[in-house]
Structure formats: structure tokens, C-alpha cells
Enzyme design. Structure first.
Site, PDB file in Angstrom:
ATOM      1  N   GLN A  86       0.847  -1.200   0.000  1.00  0.00           N
ATOM      2  CA  GLN A  86       0.000   0.000   0.000  1.00  0.00           C
ATOM      3  C   GLN A  86       0.876   1.241   0.000  1.00  0.00           C
ATOM      4  OE1 GLN A  86      -3.455  -0.642   3.012  1.00  0.00           O
ATOM      5  NE2 GLN A  86      -1.875  -2.109   3.551  1.00  0.00           N
ATOM      6  N   HIS A 104      -1.656   1.518  -4.099  1.00  0.00           N
ATOM      7  CA  HIS A 104      -2.079   2.912  -3.936  1.00  0.00           C
ATOM      8  C   HIS A 104      -1.225   3.893  -4.737  1.00  0.00           C
ATOM      9  CE1 HIS A 104      -4.107   1.714   0.121  1.00  0.00           C
ATOM     10  NE2 HIS A 104      -4.814   1.359  -0.936  1.00  0.00           N
ATOM     11  N   SER A 177      -2.533  -1.274   9.405  1.00  0.00           N
ATOM     12  CA  SER A 177      -3.623  -1.333  10.386  1.00  0.00           C
ATOM     13  C   SER A 177      -4.859  -2.028   9.800  1.00  0.00           C
ATOM     14  CB  SER A 177      -3.985   0.082  10.843  1.00  0.00           C
ATOM     15  OG  SER A 177      -4.444   0.837   9.739  1.00  0.00           O
TER      16      SER A 177
HETATM   17  P1  OAD Z   1      -1.500   2.831   9.114  1.00  0.00           P
HETATM   18  O1  OAD Z   1      -0.800   4.072   9.597  1.00  0.00           O
HETATM   19  O2  OAD Z   1      -2.979   2.804   9.155  1.00  0.00           O
HETATM   20  O3  OAD Z   1      -0.980   1.576   9.950  1.00  0.00           O
HETATM   21  C1  OAD Z   1       0.383   1.403  10.211  1.00  0.00           C
HETATM   22  C2  OAD Z   1       0.599   0.103  10.943  1.00  0.00           C
HETATM   23  O4  OAD Z   1       1.996  -0.077  11.079  1.00  0.00           O
HETATM   24  C3  OAD Z   1      -0.008   0.046  12.350  1.00  0.00           C
HETATM   25  O5  OAD Z   1      -0.697  -1.186  12.542  1.00  0.00           O
HETATM   26  C4  OAD Z   1       1.219   0.134  13.251  1.00  0.00           C
HETATM   27  O6  OAD Z   1       1.066  -0.573  14.493  1.00  0.00           O
HETATM   28  C5  OAD Z   1       2.271  -0.534  12.393  1.00  0.00           C
HETATM   29  N1  OAD Z   1       3.662  -0.165  12.705  1.00  0.00           N
HETATM   30  C6  OAD Z   1       4.151   0.956  13.278  1.00  0.00           C
HETATM   31  N2  OAD Z   1       5.488   0.901  13.379  1.00  0.00           N
HETATM   32  C7  OAD Z   1       5.872  -0.291  12.842  1.00  0.00           C
HETATM   33  C8  OAD Z   1       7.130  -0.942  12.638  1.00  0.00           C
HETATM   34  N3  OAD Z   1       8.267  -0.385  13.000  1.00  0.00           N
HETATM   35  N4  OAD Z   1       7.122  -2.154  12.052  1.00  0.00           N
HETATM   36  C9  OAD Z   1       5.967  -2.755  11.686  1.00  0.00           C
HETATM   37  N5  OAD Z   1       4.766  -2.194  11.850  1.00  0.00           N
HETATM   38  C10 OAD Z   1       4.708  -0.974  12.420  1.00  0.00           C
HETATM   39  O7  OAD Z   1      -0.936   2.553   7.633  1.00  0.00           O
HETATM   40  P2  OAD Z   1      -1.547   1.638   6.468  1.00  0.00           P
HETATM   41  O8  OAD Z   1      -2.294   0.478   7.020  1.00  0.00           O
HETATM   42  O9  OAD Z   1      -0.425   1.364   5.533  1.00  0.00           O
HETATM   43  O10 OAD Z   1      -3.432   5.361   1.595  1.00  0.00           O
HETATM   44  O11 OAD Z   1      -2.544   2.634   5.791  1.00  0.00           O
HETATM   45  C11 OAD Z   1      -3.246   2.223   4.649  1.00  0.00           C
HETATM   46  C12 OAD Z   1      -3.493   3.388   3.722  1.00  0.00           C
HETATM   47  O12 OAD Z   1      -4.091   4.461   4.449  1.00  0.00           O
HETATM   48  C13 OAD Z   1      -2.243   4.005   3.147  1.00  0.00           C
HETATM   49  O13 OAD Z   1      -1.765   3.316   2.013  1.00  0.00           O
HETATM   50  C14 OAD Z   1      -2.654   5.400   2.797  1.00  0.00           C
HETATM   51  C15 OAD Z   1      -3.502   5.708   4.019  1.00  0.00           C
HETATM   52  O14 OAD Z   1      -4.518   6.610   3.864  1.00  0.00           O
HETATM   53  C16 OAD Z   1      -3.532   6.492   0.851  1.00  0.00           C
HETATM   54  O15 OAD Z   1      -3.043   7.551   1.167  1.00  0.00           O
HETATM   55  C17 OAD Z   1      -4.300   6.321  -0.394  1.00  0.00           C
END
Ligand code: OAD
Length: 230
Positions: A86, A104, A177
Site C-alpha cells: 500500500q 495505492h 492497520s
Molecule cells: P496505518 O498508519 O494505518 O498503519 C500502520 C501500521 O503499522 C499500524 O498497525 C502500526 O502498528 C504498524 N507499525 C508501526 N510501526 C511499525 C514498525 N516499525 N514495524 C511494523 N509495523 C509498524 O498505515 P496503512 O495500514 O499502511 O493510503 O494505511 C493504509 C493506507 O491508508 C495508506 O496506504 C494510505 C492511508 O490513507 C492512501 O493515502 C491512499
């Protein structure tokens, strides 16, 4: 060769210094998501959205893949690997992964405001050409915009991603997440025999019937543990 599919999110790149979105201090606390990451926000204030992504792109030059990205790439020696991400950064590419599906979009590409998915209009940006300016034109004459899938837009790469997940012997979900669909739904396309791992330092809500093995660590440490388990 066994098929190993990764589904990665912002946490994959956190240890490289790129902010996640929904953690405390994350990007969506600093910027209203609907203003900078929705198609409506773009039409309302395109200059603001260009500035937001120009800043993200400028940051990319100074970030490097972390141990987690490198271990993901290293597994290509033993597995048929596909990385579904993503993330709009290019750290999986920089780490050497070959088969990458960007759900994305990609920060280092620009496209047409009229037909964002027209392959003829998608252009690569490079370090000498990092900014999209208002007035820059795509091939079809419309304003050039970031090649990012915003909220409110279709996700064309979801079909090839589903196809890969369906064939997976092992699925590894890292640093997402699982709040954003359709990406979050991919895990439900796994075959009943597919082994699913999740690498995230925090709890993530997943369907308990999938039997997910949660490695509660950051991407680098978590990937080390995964490599030992595989
Ligand atoms: P999120 O910010 O929603 O989630 C990030 C995840 O990474 C959380 O579950 C954290 O606990 C975890 N995390 C934090 N530090 C970490 C580490 N060092 N190692 C492993 N995991 C860690 O981000 P996404 O799920 O990627 O889209 O968000 C999905 C989409 O929402 C993105 O692609 C973006 C956003 O809006 C667009 O902008 C179109």
C-alpha cells in the site's frame, strides 16, 4: 517453489523514517486526510495536494530500505515472492524486490488529472525532477498530478493482487492497520491451506478464523523472526 506473498503498509517503512498514517503522531494527525488524500480534496485545492506530495517525494531521496525490506527481498532466493504494497515509496524496489504491486500508486510517478490510469499519461519522475508544478501538463493536456490512488478512486491493481493472494502458500502481512479497503480485504482471498503471518508491534483486528500467527515486533526484528520460522 512455494509462493510467498507479502502485503505491506506504512509500518514496513517506519524504521526507514517515513511516518505511518494512523499511529499517534502519524500523518493523518498533521494533515486532514480528506484534504490531501481524496479526489474531492484534489479538485477543491489542487495546489495544496501537489505541495503535500511534492514534500513526500522530496523526503524519498534521503530514505533507505531497512533490514525488513532487505529480508523481504532476500527471500526471493528460496521462494516465488510477490510484494503487494500500500506504500507509495520505492523502498521495496531499492531493497531489490522484483515483483511489486503498488495498490495505492507510486510517489515517483505522475499522471493525468483527466485519466489517471491511462498508461500513456503515466510518467516517471527522477531526482532532478521531483516537483509537479501547477501548469505542468500530462500527454492529454490536463494538469499533471501525483500517481496516487486517493480515497474516492478505484483501485485498479486490486485484481492482480487478489490473483496473487489466491495462489499464496504463505501470506505475510507487515505494518498495516488493515483499515483501508479494498487492500484490507485481500487476506480473505487466501486458500484454506495458506499459512498467514502478521508482523506488527501492535494488535491488529483480523478474522480469528484465519488462524493468523502474529509476530508482535517491528518490521526488521519481525522479519528476522519470520525467516527463522520459515
Ligand atoms: P496505518 O498508519 O494505518 O498503519 C500502520 C501500521 O503499522 C499500524 O498497525 C502500526 O502498528 C504498524 N507499525 C508501526 N510501526 C511499525 C514498525 N516499525 N514495524 C511494523 N509495523 C509498524 O498505515 P496503512 O495500514 O499502511 O493510503 O494505511 C493504509 C493506507 O491508508 C495508506 O496506504 C494510505 C492511508 O490513507 C492512501 O493515502 C491512499
Amino acid at each position: 517453489m512455494k509462493k510467498l506473498v507479502f502485503l505491506t503498509g506504512a509500518g514496513m517503512s517506519a524504521e526507514s523514517g517515513i511516518s505511518t498514517f494512523r499511529d499517534s503522531g502519524g500523518l493523518w494527525e498533521q494533515y486532514p486526510v480528506e484534504a490531501v488524500a481524496s479526489i474531492e480534496g484534489y479538485w477543491r485545492d489542487p495546489a495544496l495536494v501537489q505541495k503535500f506530495y511534492n514534500e513526500r517525494r522530496a523526503q524519498l531521496g534521503s530514505v533507505v530500505p531497512n533490514e525488513g525490506h532487505k529480508l523481504v527481498a532476500s527471500l526471493e532466493d528460496k521462494y516465488d515472492v510477490t510484494v503487494i504494497t500500500q506504500n507509495v515509496d520505492n523502498l521495496h524496489e531499492k531493497a531489490g524486490s522484483k515483483n511489486i504491486i503498488h495498490l495505492h500508486g507510486e510517489l515517483m510517478k505522475a499522471t493525468s488529472s483527466k485519466n489517471p490510469n491511462d498508461p500513456n499519461c503515466i510518467v516517471e519522475l527522477d531526482e532532478n525532477n521531483l516537483e509537479i508544478k501547477m501548469g505542468d501538463k500530462a500527454k492529454d493536456g490536463s494538469q499533471l498530478r501525483p500517481f496516487i490512488v486517493w480515497f474516492g478512486e478505484s483501485v485498479p491493481m486490486i485484481e492482480p493482487a487478489i490473483y496473487e493472494v489466491q495462489k499464496a502458500d504463505i501470506l505475510v502481512v507487515i505494518g498495516t492497520s488493515l483499515n483501508v479497503y479494498p487492500a484490507a480485504g485481500l487476506i480473505n482471498y487466501t486458500d484454506s491451506k495458506c499459512k498467514i503471518y502478521l508482523i506488527d508491534p501492535k494488535d491488529v483486528d483480523v478474522n480469528p478464523s484465519l488462524g493468523v500467527h502474529h509476530i508482535m515486533k517491528g518490521a526488521s526484528e519481525g522479519m528476522k523472526e519470520l525467516c527463522a520460522l520459515l
